[in-house]
Design a protein around this motif. Structure first.
Motif, mmCIF file in Angstrom:
data_model
loop_
_atom_site.group_PDB
_atom_site.id
_atom_site.type_symbol
_atom_site.label_atom_id
_atom_site.label_comp_id
_atom_site.label_asym_id
_atom_site.label_seq_id
_atom_site.Cartn_x
_atom_site.Cartn_y
_atom_site.Cartn_z
ATOM 1 N N ILE A 408 -20.693 18.541 30.975
ATOM 2 C CA ILE A 408 -19.812 19.674 30.709
ATOM 3 C C ILE A 408 -20.437 21.000 31.136
ATOM 4 O O ILE A 408 -19.753 21.877 31.679
ATOM 5 C CB ILE A 408 -19.441 19.710 29.211
ATOM 6 C CG1 ILE A 408 -18.654 18.447 28.835
ATOM 7 C CG2 ILE A 408 -18.630 20.954 28.877
ATOM 8 C CD1 ILE A 408 -18.297 18.361 27.372
ATOM 9 N N ALA A 409 -21.735 21.175 30.907
ATOM 10 C CA ALA A 409 -22.394 22.449 31.208
ATOM 11 C C ALA A 409 -22.234 22.861 32.676
ATOM 12 O O ALA A 409 -21.889 24.021 32.956
ATOM 13 C CB ALA A 409 -23.871 22.387 30.816
ATOM 14 N N PRO A 410 -22.447 21.964 33.670
ATOM 15 C CA PRO A 410 -22.244 22.389 35.063
ATOM 16 C C PRO A 410 -20.803 22.778 35.364
ATOM 17 O O PRO A 410 -20.562 23.658 36.200
ATOM 18 C CB PRO A 410 -22.669 21.150 35.869
ATOM 19 C CG PRO A 410 -23.554 20.373 34.957
ATOM 20 C CD PRO A 410 -23.019 20.606 33.583
ATOM 21 N N MET A 411 -19.837 22.131 34.710
ATOM 22 C CA MET A 411 -18.436 22.516 34.923
ATOM 23 C C MET A 411 -18.205 23.950 34.472
ATOM 24 O O MET A 411 -17.521 24.730 35.147
ATOM 25 C CB MET A 411 -17.507 21.577 34.139
ATOM 26 C CG MET A 411 -17.535 20.129 34.553
ATOM 27 S SD MET A 411 -16.345 19.173 33.574
ATOM 28 C CE MET A 411 -16.920 17.512 33.892
ATOM 29 N N MET A 412 -18.782 24.303 33.324
ATOM 30 C CA MET A 412 -18.606 25.663 32.808
ATOM 31 C C MET A 412 -19.335 26.677 33.678
ATOM 32 O O MET A 412 -18.808 27.761 33.968
ATOM 33 C CB MET A 412 -19.105 25.724 31.361
ATOM 34 C CG MET A 412 -18.274 24.897 30.394
ATOM 35 S SD MET A 412 -18.816 25.116 28.676
ATOM 36 C CE MET A 412 -17.578 24.135 27.810
#
Length: 437
Positions: A408-412
């Motif tokens: 999720i972190a890279p998407m954000m």
């Protein structure tokens, strides 16, 4: 050139640290996952919401802290529908945030609740004439979330149980389906690399800590052979140089690029060369068709239910698990009956180790207790259902929780960077035309 694209990707990753922070709000039960995402992400700021209930009527009393930060910002909301009682409060928050003026608003709902299908008597239905299609109702509710400045609100869901549910959403929201399988692939690839290093260096491996087996190569010829070279003959597949390349590509490559294709090629070659690589098993043909494509380079086993003497019996349709480590893969566990039967079947068919990976662990009515002394050496789930994940983390083996934060972190970060680049584009006034003149 590939080197130029890699340098550009690295430059974009570095520049993430200099963009305006995106705001991450979260449901109370998702606090742990939200903190892990904020720790992984470079451009995400954790924000808080006060959740309480009024003493007189019991209705929710919710306050978004520092709401003025939302205007013009990229905003995320990490939701959880693991308990029907919390859906109303979260829907109220998700409806309020777009009205506060964010430039971009996205909802991360890791687990969309698997309810009765739109058709009466669906997979989880009983076929009664008055049965209410709750799944369709849930998508209607979410479709009422207001549009933001950038357009319809995007809802990110991991390994949705019924693929057709994505078409129930209306035009005000856009479902984005993602998978958590990369978490398992990274773990298995690390096990394969570690085992090969023990073979190359003729060192006896420790006891099986990974749940899929890091077995000793013994004195076999295979264990003492020099590592093979990759298809292009550029470098040893198992050398330190190649391993460093794998780590760099895994950290900075994005799907569809030449760098990711290079990474996939190396990992697939490694999987095929390891004669002891785990087999990937599925409990039925439908699951194999859906998830089998995510495991290139791994041999696979497909099980199925066969009706015999009025009873459903599990059988192995494809593959041979004898003498191998096997990982059973599925998207969700409720009662766990099918997984337990399939795990026992693989044991009886000769598998030396059997583990399972499931994205969403619900374990209704305490079903997780049946797995404590079941056929599985290791049971992996993600923290999509945060409440159950906390229970299993406290219990310990055979359960292990894999966090969705690295996905999720890279998407954000990517969304924050894309928004910053859009904001930095100079405004070009329209050129006069003959009609305007």
């Amino acid at each position: 050139p590939q080197s130029d694209r890699a340098a550009a990707s690295m430059s974009r990753m570095i520049s993430v640290a200099h963009v305006k922070k995106a705001l991450l709000f979260y449901a109370p039960q998702m606090k742990g996952l939200a903190q892990r995402i904020a720790a992984e992400a470079e451009a995400v700021q954790l924000c808080t919401i006060s959740w309480s209930r009024q003493s007189d009527d019991g209705f929710a009393a919710i306050t978004i802290e520092e709401p003025w930060k939302i205007r013009g910002s990229v905003v995320f909301f990490l939701a959880s529908f693991d308990d029907p009682e919390c859906i109303y409060e979260q829907f109220a928050v998700m409806s309020k945030i777009p009205r506060l003026g964010p430039s971009v608003f996205k909802i991360f709902l890791p687990c969309f609740p698997s309810l009765t299908l739109a058709n009466e008597g669906g997979e989880r239905g009983r076929g009664l004439p008055g049965e209410v299609p709750c799944s369709h109702t849930m998508t209607r509710i979410l479709s009422l979330i207001p549009r933001g400045k950038s357009g319809p609100t995007e809802i990110v869901i991991f390994d949705i149980h019924h693929l057709q549910e994505q078409f129930y959403f209306e035009d005000h929201v856009i479902p984005r389906l993602e998978t958590s399988i990369r978490l398992l692939l990274d773990r298995l690839d690390q096990v394969i690399y570690t085992r090969m290093m023990y073979k190359v260096n003729e060192i006896a491996p420790p006891s099986d800590a990974a749940g899929v087996g890091v077995a000793a190569g013994g004195d076999s010829k295979e264990g003492k052979e020099s590592p093979a070279r990759d298809a292009e003959g550029e470098a040893d597949l198992w050398s330190d140089k190649t391993q460093q390349e794998v780590l760099n590509l895994r950290a900075h490559s994005t799907p569809g690029t030449d760098a990711r294709k290079r990474l996939d090629a190396i990992l697939q070659q490694r999987r095929r060369q390891d004669a002891e690589a785990p087999l990937i098993a599925f409990s039925d043909e439908k699951t194999a068709k859906r998830f089998g494509k995510y495991f290139p380079g791994f041999s696979q086993v497909v099980c199925s239910k066969m009706l015999k003497d009025g009873k459903d019996n599990m059988v192995v349709l494809e593959g041979d698990p004898r003498g191998r480590s096997v990982v059973l893969v599925d998207d969700i566990i409720f009662t766990g009956g099918t997984m337990l039967k399939c795990g026992q079947l693989l044991r009886e068919a000769g598998a030396v180790r059997v583990s399972c990976y499931v994205t969403h662990g619900f374990f209704s009515m305490g079903a997780w207790r049946k797995f404590v002394h079941g056929p599985f050496d290791r049971v992996w789930i993600t923290d999509s259902n945060a409440t159950m994940a906390e229970v299993l983390e406290r219990h310990g083996p055979p359960f292990e929780v894999m966090t969705l934060a690295p996905l999720i972190a890279p998407m954000m970060d990517h969304e924050a960077l894309e928004s910053a680049e859009d904001d930095s584009m100079p405004f070009a006034p329209p050129q006069p035309t003959l009609s305007r003149l």
